[in-house]
Scaffold this motif. Sequence first.
Motif, short mmCIF file in Angstrom:
data_model
loop_
_atom_site.label_atom_id
_atom_site.label_comp_id
_atom_site.label_asym_id
_atom_site.label_seq_id
_atom_site.Cartn_x
_atom_site.Cartn_y
_atom_site.Cartn_z
N GLU A 19 57.15 -14.59 28.36
CA GLU A 19 57.82 -13.91 29.47
C GLU A 19 58.52 -14.91 30.39
OE1 GLU A 19 55.86 -10.66 31.60
OE2 GLU A 19 54.29 -10.79 30.07
N ILE A 20 57.87 -16.04 30.65
CA ILE A 20 58.48 -17.07 31.49
C ILE A 20 59.71 -17.64 30.80
CG2 ILE A 20 58.15 -19.38 32.45
CD1 ILE A 20 55.23 -18.52 33.04
N ARG A 21 59.60 -17.94 29.51
CA ARG A 21 60.75 -18.45 28.75
C ARG A 21 61.92 -17.48 28.82
NH1 ARG A 21 59.94 -17.58 22.81
NH2 ARG A 21 60.33 -15.52 23.63
N ASP A 22 61.62 -16.20 28.66
CA ASP A 22 62.68 -15.19 28.69
C ASP A 22 63.31 -15.07 30.07
OD1 ASP A 22 62.08 -14.77 26.03
OD2 ASP A 22 61.02 -12.88 26.37
N ALA A 23 62.50 -15.17 31.13
CA ALA A 23 63.03 -15.12 32.50
C ALA A 23 63.94 -16.32 32.76
CB ALA A 23 61.89 -15.07 33.51
N GLN A 50 66.73 -20.19 41.74
CA GLN A 50 66.85 -18.86 41.13
C GLN A 50 65.90 -18.71 39.94
OE1 GLN A 50 68.44 -16.34 42.47
NE2 GLN A 50 69.17 -17.65 44.11
N VAL A 51 65.75 -19.76 39.14
CA VAL A 51 64.81 -19.73 38.03
C VAL A 51 63.39 -19.55 38.56
CG1 VAL A 51 63.76 -21.14 36.20
CG2 VAL A 51 66.25 -21.02 36.42
N THR A 52 63.05 -20.25 39.64
CA THR A 52 61.73 -20.13 40.24
C THR A 52 61.47 -18.70 40.70
OG1 THR A 52 61.80 -22.44 40.93
CG2 THR A 52 60.21 -21.03 42.05
N LEU A 53 62.47 -18.06 41.31
CA LEU A 53 62.31 -16.67 41.72
C LEU A 53 62.05 -15.77 40.51
CD1 LEU A 53 65.08 -16.27 44.46
CD2 LEU A 53 62.62 -16.59 44.78
N GLY A 54 62.75 -16.04 39.41
CA GLY A 54 62.54 -15.25 38.20
C GLY A 54 61.13 -15.40 37.65
N VAL A 55 60.63 -16.62 37.65
CA VAL A 55 59.26 -16.87 37.19
C VAL A 55 58.27 -16.19 38.13
CG1 VAL A 55 57.51 -18.66 36.83
CG2 VAL A 55 59.83 -18.99 35.96
N ASP A 56 58.53 -16.26 39.42
CA ASP A 56 57.66 -15.59 40.39
C ASP A 56 57.62 -14.08 40.13
OD1 ASP A 56 55.97 -15.57 42.79
OD2 ASP A 56 57.67 -14.51 43.70
N ARG A 57 58.76 -13.48 39.81
CA ARG A 57 58.78 -12.04 39.50
C ARG A 57 57.91 -11.74 38.29
NH1 ARG A 57 64.10 -12.55 41.35
NH2 ARG A 57 64.90 -13.07 39.30
#
Length: 68
Positions: A19-23, A50-57
């Motif tokens: 999931e993290i890779r995909d984000a 922005q990547v960090t925000l995606g991982v946080d989501r």
Amino acid sequence: MSDAYVVGDPDGLTPLLQEIRDAVARELHAQLAMRAERIELADVPEIAYQVTLGVDRVLTDRRRTRIS
């Protein structure tokens, strides 16, 4: 050897890491599209944010799913 290989996952990644890779991939794809497929060095901090925000989501959604 990780458990992922034992259960036949060709990536060797846990579901969370997938999931993290995909984000990360989705965000990089979006950033490249917005920037005409070119990332300037000066843009790296914003892209990392922005990547960090995606991982946080991803992590927040997983926590909510576990609690519900």
